[in-house]
Motif scaffolding. Structure first.
Motif, short mmCIF file in Angstrom:
data_model
loop_
_atom_site.label_atom_id
_atom_site.label_comp_id
_atom_site.label_asym_id
_atom_site.label_seq_id
_atom_site.Cartn_x
_atom_site.Cartn_y
_atom_site.Cartn_z
N GLU A 149 -26.66 -70.28 67.58
CA GLU A 149 -26.03 -69.19 67.35
C GLU A 149 -27.08 -68.44 66.19
O GLU A 149 -27.78 -67.38 66.05
CB GLU A 149 -24.37 -68.32 67.41
N MET A 150 -27.41 -69.30 65.13
CA MET A 150 -27.51 -68.94 64.14
C MET A 150 -29.14 -68.62 63.73
O MET A 150 -29.41 -67.65 63.32
CB MET A 150 -27.48 -70.13 62.79
N VAL A 151 -30.30 -68.79 64.98
CA VAL A 151 -31.32 -68.54 65.73
C VAL A 151 -31.25 -67.04 65.57
O VAL A 151 -32.41 -66.65 65.84
CB VAL A 151 -32.36 -69.74 65.81
N LEU A 152 -31.07 -66.93 66.59
CA LEU A 152 -31.31 -65.68 67.31
C LEU A 152 -31.25 -64.26 66.87
O LEU A 152 -31.60 -63.24 66.79
CB LEU A 152 -29.47 -65.54 68.18
N ILE A 153 -30.27 -63.67 65.54
CA ILE A 153 -30.78 -62.77 64.87
C ILE A 153 -32.56 -62.76 64.21
O ILE A 153 -32.80 -62.11 64.20
CB ILE A 153 -29.94 -62.16 63.77
N PRO A 154 -33.01 -64.42 63.63
CA PRO A 154 -33.75 -64.21 63.20
C PRO A 154 -35.07 -63.59 64.64
O PRO A 154 -36.04 -63.24 63.76
CB PRO A 154 -34.41 -65.27 62.31
N MET A 155 -34.91 -64.41 65.02
CA MET A 155 -36.51 -64.60 66.15
C MET A 155 -36.26 -63.30 66.80
O MET A 155 -37.08 -62.51 67.71
CB MET A 155 -35.57 -65.39 67.03
N TYR A 156 -34.89 -62.71 66.64
CA TYR A 156 -34.97 -60.95 67.55
C TYR A 156 -35.30 -59.58 66.18
O TYR A 156 -36.44 -58.79 67.22
CB TYR A 156 -32.98 -60.77 67.74
N PHE A 157 -35.75 -60.01 64.83
CA PHE A 157 -35.60 -58.89 64.39
C PHE A 157 -37.30 -59.69 64.68
O PHE A 157 -37.63 -58.54 63.91
CB PHE A 157 -35.45 -58.78 63.03
N LEU A 158 -37.75 -60.65 64.68
CA LEU A 158 -38.81 -61.17 64.56
C LEU A 158 -39.69 -60.53 65.48
O LEU A 158 -41.27 -59.91 65.63
CB LEU A 158 -38.70 -63.13 64.17
N ILE A 159 -39.12 -60.35 66.42
CA ILE A 159 -40.01 -60.11 67.66
C ILE A 159 -39.64 -58.76 67.29
O ILE A 159 -40.82 -57.68 68.06
CB ILE A 159 -39.52 -60.23 68.83
N ALA A 160 -38.50 -57.85 67.15
CA ALA A 160 -38.32 -56.76 67.18
C ALA A 160 -39.68 -55.80 66.25
O ALA A 160 -39.71 -54.15 66.55
CB ALA A 160 -36.81 -55.89 67.23
#
Length: 518
Positions: A149-160
């Protein structure tokens, strides 16, 4: 060696925290943005160096044995432990993650994507690296879930925050799909831990499902499999992937395709195959069926995008090709044979190298032409890369033929071994069904060759238009050459010398399928 693995997992987190601190006084008057990007290159470089030292110090005579272990009690009431270890299955994925993150950091130092502060960008990439490395290193089910789960938030913000068009919608779709899958996966992990009395993945693999009833195994495979299938992604749970790739910045796409998708298939191999063999046996034919549908679906989607007039986006096409390539990985896992699982692990690494390179190249084409639209690139003012940027065109053609599985390059061995595994699946699985799946998968390789060669023809070939003045197109820059050369070299090395990788994975796979008995 004992604490080297723990250092590899924790160092990016410490680097992320340091990146968010105020710049030292000596750098404030210079360029703090470049300073923090240099910090990202340094941290990821140190982690890569440590991963290489770990690989060199690894006991290659016993790749099935867990090495560089750390085992500390964390939550005694639940018997949850900070348990780390690496074997022949996880070591290549650790090194691949460290390498791709370093190359992304190096590329970003010279070509920072447009967006908010570089500090946040570097910190997010480092947190993403730590979570991915932890996923491949932890040996406790609950710790695996946390790392997953730890990777979800960083990838979300990198895309957003650093993405392109429709980035907010793509980021939300990514986070909602993966979070929903993860909630279901957590229920399955808790079921295994509570029913067996331990969350230790090594103990569970050694037990080989003997402490779990068949019905519990079936429920666990269904729950955990859904969560892993979303991340892989498996058809029909794939629809978040093309949007995420199309909107993500170049380095986001490289990391998403190169390492994040591998977390799903790794979970199938590390958890479901050894811990719930009866449940996997029940679902293997269905998993194989979904896998081959994904292979054909991904190829047909790419053929639709590449045809003239379709307004196909090149990044979207590569994303759909990932659905097909990961279908081969799932087919290999579904055979439940050493041949198929080794092929799946090889295809995992090959896809990370080749598709990572493809996304770097497509990003470079988009930077130069201002678009990744195939009709625009192949139009009257066509890209004609062979004539306008010959080295870039040659490298794009190389990556395309590697992706279609040309013998002698990395993409060939994984797909061939998964098809061999489907020809002779594990005892108790229907041979006629799996041989049908093999035939459908083989058709998928032909379709892959068709769309990749069409991409090369439309983007690389043709004569630059002579009737109007065209701005010059820069060929490969020095920093691009530095970031891409390792991926080219490893693609050739793995293709010509597959024993390097198979020698690591095969003993570990044999032990895994035998229930931990070496």
């Amino acid at each position: 060696m004992q604490f080297l693995l723990a250092f590899i997992v924790v160092a990016p987190l410490l680097g992320a925290a340091a990146a968010l601190l105020p710049a030292p006084p000596g750098l404030r008057g210079k360029n703090p943005g470049q300073a923090v990007l240099r910090h990202g290159v340094t941290v990821t470089g140190v982690v890569l160096l440590a991963a290489i030292v770990l690989a060199i110090g690894f006991d290659h005579d016993h790749p099935s044995k867990m090495q560089a272990g750390t085992d500390i009690s964390w939550i005694p009431a639940l018997d949850v432990r900070i348990h780390l270890g690496v074997d022949g299955i996880s070591l290549p994925l650790l090194v691949l993650t460290a390498l791709l993150t370093f190359l992304c950091a190096l590329y970003s130092y010279f070509k920072m994507p447009a967006g908010p502060s570089p500090k946040a960008f570097v910190a997010l990439v480092l947190v993403l690296e730590s979570g991915t490395l932890a996923t491949f290193a932890v040996l406790d089910l609950l710790l695996f879930f946390l790392a997953f789960e730890m990777v979800l938030i960083p990838m979300y913000f990198l895309i957003a925050r650093w993405g392109g068009e429709r980035k907010q919608a793509a980021a939300w779709k990514f986070i909602l799909y993966t979070l929903l899958g993860s909630v279901i996966m957590l229920l399955g992990l808790l079921l295994i831990g509570l029913k067996s009395g331990t969350f230790d993945m090594v103990a569970l693999a050694t037990d080989n499902g003997r402490g779990l009833t068949s019905s519990v195994q079936v429920i666990a495979v269904l729950a955990i499999g859904i969560g892993l299938a979303v991340k892989t992604p498996m058809w029909p749970l794939h629809s978040w992937l093309p949007d995420a790739h199309t909107a993500a910045p170049t380095v986001g796409s490289v990391l998403l395709a190169g390492v994040l998708l591998k977390m799903g298939t790794y979970g199938f191999v590390r958890i479901l195959l050894p811990v719930t063999p009866d449940g996997m046996h029940t679902f293997a034919p269905y998993l194989a069926a979904f896998a081959v549908v994904g292979i054909i679906y991904g190829s047909l989607a790419c053929l639709a995008l590449v045809r003239p007039g379709a307004k196909g986006d090149l990044k979207r096409l590569i994303a759909y090709s990932s659905v097909g390539h990961m279908g081969f990985v799932l087919l290999g896992i579904a055979t439940m044979t050493p041949t198929g699982v080794n092929g799946a692990l090889f295809a995992n690494i090959a896809h990370g190298l080749i598709t990572g390179l493809l996304f770097f190249l497509v990003g470079a084409v988009k930077d130069r032409y201002g678009t990744a639209d195939l009709d625009t690139l192949a139009g009257a003012t066509g890209a004609a890369l062979y004539g306008r940027a010959p080295r870039l065109g040659a490298l794009l053609a190389f990556a395309a033929v590697a992706s279609l599985g040309l013998p002698g390059l990395a993409g060939f061995w994984g797909e061939m071994l998964t098809l061999f595994g489907a020809f002779d699946p594990a005892d108790g699985l229907s041979r006629p069904a799996f041989r049908t799946f093999m035939a459908i998968g083989a058709l998928g390789t032909l379709l892959t060759a068709a769309y990749m060669l069409l991409v090369v023809r439309r983007v690389c070939m043709g004569e630059p238009a002579q009737h109007q003045e065209q701005p010059p197109v820069a060929d490969i820059q020095t920093y691009e050459f530095a970031a891409w050369t390792p991926l080219v070299a490893l693609t050739v090395l793995a293709g010509l010398w597959p024993a390097v990788l198979l020698g690591l994975t095969d003993p570990a796979v044999q032990k895994l399928l035998a229930g931990g008995k070496s």
